[in-house]
Design a protein around this motif. Sequence first.
Motif, short mmCIF file in Angstrom:
data_model
loop_
_atom_site.label_atom_id
_atom_site.label_comp_id
_atom_site.label_asym_id
_atom_site.label_seq_id
_atom_site.Cartn_x
_atom_site.Cartn_y
_atom_site.Cartn_z
N VAL A 137 46.21 34.64 34.02
CA VAL A 137 46.55 33.83 35.20
C VAL A 137 47.68 34.49 35.99
O VAL A 137 47.66 34.48 37.23
CB VAL A 137 46.94 32.40 34.77
CG1 VAL A 137 47.40 31.59 35.98
CG2 VAL A 137 45.78 31.72 34.09
N ALA A 138 48.65 35.07 35.32
CA ALA A 138 49.75 35.75 36.02
C ALA A 138 49.22 36.91 36.86
O ALA A 138 49.66 37.12 37.99
CB ALA A 138 50.77 36.25 35.01
N ASN A 139 48.25 37.64 36.32
CA ASN A 139 47.69 38.77 37.06
C ASN A 139 46.97 38.31 38.33
O ASN A 139 47.18 38.87 39.41
CB ASN A 139 46.73 39.56 36.17
CG ASN A 139 47.47 40.45 35.18
OD1 ASN A 139 48.57 40.93 35.47
ND2 ASN A 139 46.88 40.66 34.02
N VAL A 140 46.12 37.29 38.22
CA VAL A 140 45.36 36.86 39.40
C VAL A 140 46.26 36.13 40.40
O VAL A 140 46.09 36.26 41.62
CB VAL A 140 44.16 35.97 38.99
CG1 VAL A 140 43.14 36.78 38.21
CG2 VAL A 140 44.59 34.76 38.19
N LEU A 141 47.26 35.36 39.90
CA LEU A 141 48.18 34.68 40.82
C LEU A 141 49.03 35.70 41.56
O LEU A 141 49.20 35.60 42.79
CB LEU A 141 49.06 33.71 40.04
CG LEU A 141 50.14 32.99 40.85
CD1 LEU A 141 49.52 32.16 41.97
CD2 LEU A 141 50.99 32.10 39.95
N GLY A 142 49.57 36.69 40.84
CA GLY A 142 50.35 37.72 41.50
C GLY A 142 49.53 38.51 42.50
O GLY A 142 50.02 38.88 43.57
N SER A 170 53.22 42.92 43.22
CA SER A 170 52.91 43.98 42.27
C SER A 170 53.09 43.44 40.86
O SER A 170 53.78 42.44 40.64
CB SER A 170 53.83 45.18 42.49
OG SER A 170 55.17 44.82 42.17
N PRO A 171 52.48 44.08 39.84
CA PRO A 171 52.67 43.62 38.46
C PRO A 171 54.15 43.56 38.05
O PRO A 171 54.55 42.66 37.32
CB PRO A 171 51.90 44.65 37.64
CG PRO A 171 50.85 45.18 38.56
CD PRO A 171 51.48 45.18 39.92
N GLU A 220 52.00 46.96 33.26
CA GLU A 220 53.45 46.86 33.52
C GLU A 220 53.95 45.43 33.40
O GLU A 220 55.16 45.20 33.47
CB GLU A 220 53.76 47.38 34.92
CG GLU A 220 53.41 48.83 35.16
CD GLU A 220 53.64 49.23 36.60
OE1 GLU A 220 54.62 49.95 36.85
OE2 GLU A 220 52.85 48.82 37.48
N LEU A 221 53.06 44.46 33.23
CA LEU A 221 53.46 43.06 33.25
C LEU A 221 54.39 42.73 32.08
O LEU A 221 55.43 42.09 32.26
CB LEU A 221 52.22 42.16 33.20
CG LEU A 221 52.49 40.65 33.34
CD1 LEU A 221 53.07 40.34 34.71
CD2 LEU A 221 51.20 39.86 33.11
N GLY A 222 54.03 43.15 30.86
CA GLY A 222 54.84 42.83 29.69
C GLY A 222 56.23 43.41 29.76
O GLY A 222 57.23 42.71 29.54
N ALA A 223 56.32 44.71 30.06
CA ALA A 223 57.64 45.36 30.12
C ALA A 223 58.49 44.78 31.24
O ALA A 223 59.70 44.57 31.07
CB ALA A 223 57.46 46.86 30.32
N SER A 224 57.88 44.51 32.39
CA SER A 224 58.66 43.97 33.52
C SER A 224 59.12 42.54 33.22
O SER A 224 60.21 42.12 33.65
CB SER A 224 57.83 44.01 34.80
OG SER A 224 56.64 43.28 34.66
#
Length: 857
Positions: A702-707, A713-714, A160-164
């Motif tokens: 990095v965005a995934n682990v930082l979030g 949430s993603p 969901e990271l790209g779409a969000s």
Amino acid sequence: MAVANGKQAFQNVVDVVKDELNECTEFFSGTCWESPPPGRGYIIWDDDRADCHDSVILVPGFNLMHRGVLIVCYALFFIWLFFGIAICSDIFSESIENITSLTHKVVRKHPRTGEKVVVEEKVWNWVVANISLMAFGTSAPEILLSIVETLTQLGSKGGELGASTIVGSAAYNYFLIPGICTAALPAGEFRKLEHIYVFICTAIWSVWAYIWMFLALSIISPGEVEIWEGFVTLAFFPLMLITAYTVDKKPWLWMSGQVADFPFDVEENAEAADGSKGASSGKHNGGSGVWTPGGIQTGSLGSSIAPKQKHSILYYRMLTVRQMAGESKTPEMLALKEGRIKEGQEVNDDEVGTLSGRFVDRVQKEQAAPTGASKLGFSSMHYSVLEASGVARVVVRRYDGDLDMPLSVSYATKDGTAVAGIDYKPVQGELKFGPGEVSKEIEVSIIDDDMTEPDVTFNVMLSDLKGVGVVLVQDMVPVTIVDDDEGGMLMFELPTKEVGMDDTFVDLNVVRRNGTDGRVTVEYSTSDGTGPAAIAGKHYKETKGTLVFESGEDRTKVRIPLLAAGANGEDKMLVFKVALSNPLGGAVLGKRQICRIIIVPEKKGLQKSKSMDSDKSSKDGDEDEEEFNLWEAYKEQYREAIMPELEDGADNVWFDMLLHYISITWKLICAIIPPADYAQSYPTFVGSLVVLVGIIYLTKEVANVLGCELTLSPVMTGVSLVALGTSLPDTFASRMAAIHDDTADAAIGNITGSNSTNVFLGLGLPWIIGAGYYYGRGEKFLVSEGDLGFTLVLWCAGFGAMSIVFAIRRARGGELGGSLKAQRILLAWSIFLWLFFLVLSGVHSYSHFDSDVYGEE
């Protein structure tokens, strides 16, 4: 009985736990169960940080550090990655600028004489380039993030990271950037969208893009994306280009026999189709008067108007990124390199090109006027008057059409930076033109005082035109009151000027601002530059002397002789400086006390646009291509990457040095990309795209682990952290465009097209890739809608609210700018909309839970 029921209930719980959770092993990380050594009961382990440890960028044992330390490390790494994205995107943007500036020669029919002439025009239409390549240039990080996320998660459920990030970036761009741009303008100034119909067209497409995104994810095939949905999404992109191009060209006008715009600009030296010089475009044709800043010019459009040089958002983005990377290159220097600032053109610190913007707006109104209509306007585009003169005389003239018809028009003064009753006496009234009268004069009394103050401006407005067959083509003219109560401020007009190796001299304009009272003098002298320095006696003649400004004089010139023989054979830029010092007579020095002269090798050229036809057919073009040394260009790239390019005498040298060494790793990595001057920038386009994909992949991890460490949430990670990081360069670029451009097109005109491009390319391509992959395996491409449906509803609501504000502000003068109060209101409204979007998205994200996790039906 009770005991039996209790045992059965316990067993039911055990069965649910074993069905829903995995057994704890050394190979499994996450929520799991295990049986303790005595064998009585079960222990459930829940590691809320398990997902934070699953990334290829983590070295063994790194995740064992304290959470606070990890958050700081990830955040710093995250920020540093955005430096890389910005620098690589700068190169990517430069390649797009070069590609879209390509020209070719075509045979056209002269709009006045009907003769066939050979003209040079751009290969790319402005609208098509702005929405396709330029929108892709500003949106590349978001689009590539979505594609990379899909590619790296093939075989598992889509992320969901790209779409969000696409949704969050759209909200940030449309809600917050206009407020920031408005706050950057001086009070009383406006910036108006010139291509308003194209903006409305792309705005409608952007709304449809997000509605379609919601329909595809939530209505048509909930939780699944089918391959046809991906192709339909991608197909919307060329449809948007076609409709925007149609709106820009207005084919319905020329189909009905009307002319919307001249299809090309005919220069005086345009060649006829037979090779001879084309007919002069300066012949008068029926009195179609064209106005210039100095008055009326009775000539055709081709001879009187130079094509308006537009700065794209990529131009300002490149300036912004280079300043972020610690390069003290001023906007004027880059403009000089692209040939956009001509000799003798004054560059104001707060506003560049507003005069030409009003000029073009007036010409467009003249073109749109009915055939045979009379036109009414001011005799000049801008008036300046000394404070001591006591009166400003503003002339209103009519021309063309039937000049014997009576007409009347109301006039009134309006405050700008000048205040009625303090700087001038307000006037209002009505001008009546009798038969044959072509001009009337408005007198405005100027209040003289002995206070030293900056130059101020008020406006004279025309309204309520009454008459038959007459069109008001200019309803406002600014009048600047020049303070003459002191000697003034002396400075160079431009901080940097470029000359060629073969030039014999360079002229530098020295201007006098904020007062012209009395006779003043200032000394000037030359000195060698730093780095690749030009040497006195070899490359230029050492010169010094004294400039004299008589009372009332506000401009003079310094001429420095150049020694062309000494520069022969040089293959790099050489720099020397001219400095002002020791002002006398009550004058003081301004901030541009030093002007850098850059002697440019002829092979690099000063013109950014290149002709495709000349490259293919011209012998000289072939020789230039042979002269290009790829190895030398690479060496120059690495030299520029290692050595900081700092402005001599700049106040922020240490800060620029810090930024340079923070980003030096990315500069060295990006130096492997082919130079932008090579092969019309196409290798640069491909090379920068490849490097950008690699940086985007690291950013995703990095965005995934930082979030995760921040318990975001993603969706929230995408709409907040990642969207903010990818949009910051665009924010500063739009702010710079609002200050230095004469319209709002470069600042906010690209936002709606960029938002649409994000969806059509940023989701269309990943959906085709993912759905095609799973279709080949006979499976479904599952994509979690999550909270995207709710955030899309929020975005559409905010879009409507902001669009209403735009409509109201446009009616009052322009989408950007206004009084200080209006600026603060728009900025506050922009911040509120963005925070409202983020807060409600977060509340919705954390107040809904997946019931399947708890085994509920």
